[in-house]
Motif scaffolding. Structure first.
Motif, PDB file in Angstrom:
ATOM      1  N   VAL A 164      -1.758   2.859  -2.716  1.00  0.00           N
ATOM      2  CA  VAL A 164      -2.963   3.201  -1.965  1.00  0.00           C
ATOM      3  C   VAL A 164      -3.956   3.894  -2.895  1.00  0.00           C
ATOM      4  CG1 VAL A 164      -2.167   5.491  -1.212  1.00  0.00           C
ATOM      5  CG2 VAL A 164      -3.747   4.171   0.224  1.00  0.00           C
ATOM      6  N   MET A 169       2.157   4.831  -0.293  1.00  0.00           N
ATOM      7  CA  MET A 169       1.441   6.100  -0.192  1.00  0.00           C
ATOM      8  C   MET A 169       2.191   7.254  -0.841  1.00  0.00           C
ATOM      9  SD  MET A 169       0.052   5.719   3.731  1.00  0.00           S
ATOM     10  CE  MET A 169      -0.919   7.221   3.646  1.00  0.00           C
ATOM     11  N   GLN A 194      -4.056   7.670  -4.092  1.00  0.00           N
ATOM     12  CA  GLN A 194      -2.992   8.153  -4.955  1.00  0.00           C
ATOM     13  C   GLN A 194      -3.226   7.799  -6.429  1.00  0.00           C
ATOM     14  OE1 GLN A 194      -0.668  10.139  -4.627  1.00  0.00           O
ATOM     15  NE2 GLN A 194       0.466   9.992  -2.725  1.00  0.00           N
ATOM     16  N   TYR A 206       0.834  -1.209   0.000  1.00  0.00           N
ATOM     17  CA  TYR A 206       0.000   0.000   0.000  1.00  0.00           C
ATOM     18  C   TYR A 206       0.868   1.259   0.000  1.00  0.00           C
ATOM     19  CZ  TYR A 206      -4.645  -2.046   0.655  1.00  0.00           C
ATOM     20  OH  TYR A 206      -5.830  -2.713   0.491  1.00  0.00           O
TER      21      TYR A 206
END
Length: 360
Positions: free
Chosen positions: A293, A259, A296, A257
Motif C-alpha cells: 500500500v 498494509m 507504507q 495491497y
C-alpha cells in the motif's frame, strides 16, 4: 570543437608552444603527441597531419539523472567520443565476423506520451518478449546489452559526480553505447548499475534523437519539478524490465495491497533476492504494482535501509574490464585472419607502439 589552444594543449598533454608551432607549420611534433591531439579533436592522426577534416558523426546524448544539465563538455567529451568510436569499431568488426544484427534492430523509437509509465511497462514487455524470457530474473545486464542488443558498455570516471550514467546513440551509423559513471555515488551500491543499464537501454531503444547533442535531464527532486515524459518512461521501463509483472505474480502471488510493514518487508526481501534490484526501485515498483500500500512506501524503504545498509550483501563488484566486448571481437577477427595486426590496433584505438592484448 570549440577548444582554446590552452585547453587543447592541456587535454592532449602537449606543450602549448609545440602545438602552436605545429599548427603554423613551423615545428615538428612527435607521433605520440600527434595521436593525442587527434584523439581529443576526434579525427584520425593521419588525416590531421594531411590537413583534411574528417570528424566522426556527432552523437545524440541522453542523460539519466541529475537536478540540472551537468555535463562538462571540455573534460568529458574525449571520453564520450572515445566510447562512440569503440561502439563504431564494434559494429565494423561484427560485420567482418558475420555476426547477425542484434535484437535492437527490432525496435523503433517513438515519442513519449503523458501516459509515460504505461508506455514504459508496455515497451519493457515488448523487449522481454524479444529476449524470450517474460518472467525470470535477467542475468548480467552489461552482457545482455552487449551480446543481445549490440550496445557497448563502458565504465568511466566523469568529471561530475551528479551524472550517474549516460547513453550515446548515433542514428546515421546505428551505434549505441552506455557509460556508467564510476564517480557517481550510486556506484557504491553495485545493484544500481543494473538499474542504470536498464534505464539507459530504454532511452537507446525508444527515445527519438533530437539534434546534434541532446541532453535529457531528470528535473524531478524535492522541489517537485516536472519530469520529462521520456524520463518517466525510462524509469518505468527499467523497473518493469527488471521486475516483470508476471514474474512478480509467479514469485509473490497476486497483488493484495499489503498494509503491514513486516509483511511488506518480506515481499521486498524476496523480490530483491530474486531479481537482484536495489531497495528503492523495488519498493516503488511493488507499490506501483499494488503489492504494498502506498502509505507504507517510505517506512518500508527506511526500515530496509536500516536493516541492510542500503545494498544486497551478495552484490557483485562493478568491473569495467569484464565486458570489453570490442577487444574480444577484435582478437577473434585477428585469430581468423580477417584483419591485420595494424587494423586491430586501429579498431582498439592503440598506437603502433602499443602491444595488442592477448586476451579479454
Amino acid at each position: 570543437m570549440g577548444f582554446s589552444h590552452e585547453e587543447l594543449a592541456e587535454l592532449a598533454r602537449v606543450p602549448l608552444g609545440t602545438l602552436e608551432a605545429f599548427e603554423e607549420g613551423q615545428g615538428n611534433i612527435t607521433a605520440a603527441a600527434l595521436d593525442r591531439v587527434a584523439y581529443v579533436l576526434c579525427v584520425d592522426a593521419g588525416v590531421l597531419r594531411q590537413g583534411r577534416i574528417e570528424r566522426s558523426p556527432t552523437a545524440a546524448l541522453f542523460f539519466r539523472q541529475g537536478a540540472f544539465a551537468d555535463f562538462r563538455d571540455v573534460e568529458d567529451r574525449p571520453a564520450v567520443v572515445a566510447t562512440f568510436e569503440r561502439a563504431l569499431a564494434l559494429r565494423k568488426v561484427n560485420t567482418l565476423l558475420g555476426r547477425p544484427p542484434g535484437l535492437r534492430e527490432r525496435f523503433e523509437p517513438e515519442e513519449p506520451t503523458p501516459e509515460a509509465f504505461k508506455d514504459g511497462y508496455r515497451l519493457a514487455r515488448k523487449v522481454r518478449s524479444a529476449l524470450g524470457d517474460e518472467t525470470g530474473p535477467l542475468g548480467d545486464m552489461a552482457e545482455l546489452l552487449e551480446e543481445e542488443l549490440d550496445v557497448l558498455v563502458r565504465a568511466e570516471a566523469l568529471s561530475s559526480a551528479r551524472i550517474d550514467a549516460l547513453a550515446l546513440k548515433e542514428p546515421q551509423t546505428g551505434v549505441a553505447a552506455v557509460i556508467l559513471n564510476t564517480a557517481s555515488k550510486r556506484r557504491s551500491n553495485p545493484w544500481t548499475a543494473r538499474v542504470d543499464l536498464a534505464h539507459e537501454l530504454g532511452h537507446i531503444l525508444f527515445d527519438p534523437p533530437q539534434g546534434e547533442i541532446n541532453l535529457v535531464v531528470d528535473q524531478e527532486g524535492d522541489e517537485g519539478k516536472v519530469v520529462w515524459h521520456g524520463e518517466r518512461r525510462a524509469r518505468a521501463f527499467a523497473a518493469e524490465l527488471l521486475m516483470p509483472a508476471e514474474g512478480l505474480r509467479q514469485l509473490l502471488g497476486p497483488p493484495q495491497y499489503e498494509m503491514a510493514t513486516s509483511k511488506a518487508l518480506d515481499l521486498l526481501v524476496r523480490t530483491r533476492q530474486h531479481f537482484e534490484t536495489p531497495i528503492e526501485i523495488t519498493v516503488n515498483h511493488l507499490v506501483n504494482r499494488e503489492y504494498i500500500v502506498h502509505f507504507q512506501q517510505e517506512a518500508v524503504i527506511e526500515q530496509a535501509r536500516r536493516t541492510s545498509g542500503g545494498s544486497a550483501a551478495a552484490a557483485p563488484p562493478l568491473d569495467p574490464s569484464r565486458h570489453d566486448v570490442l577487444t574480444r571481437r577484435v582478437l577473434e577477427a585477428l585469430d581468423r585472419d580477417l584483419i591485420s595486426a595494424g587494423r586491430a590496433r586501429e579498431l582498439l584505438q592503440l598506437t603502433a607502439w602499443d602491444d595488442l592484448p592477448t586476451s579479454a
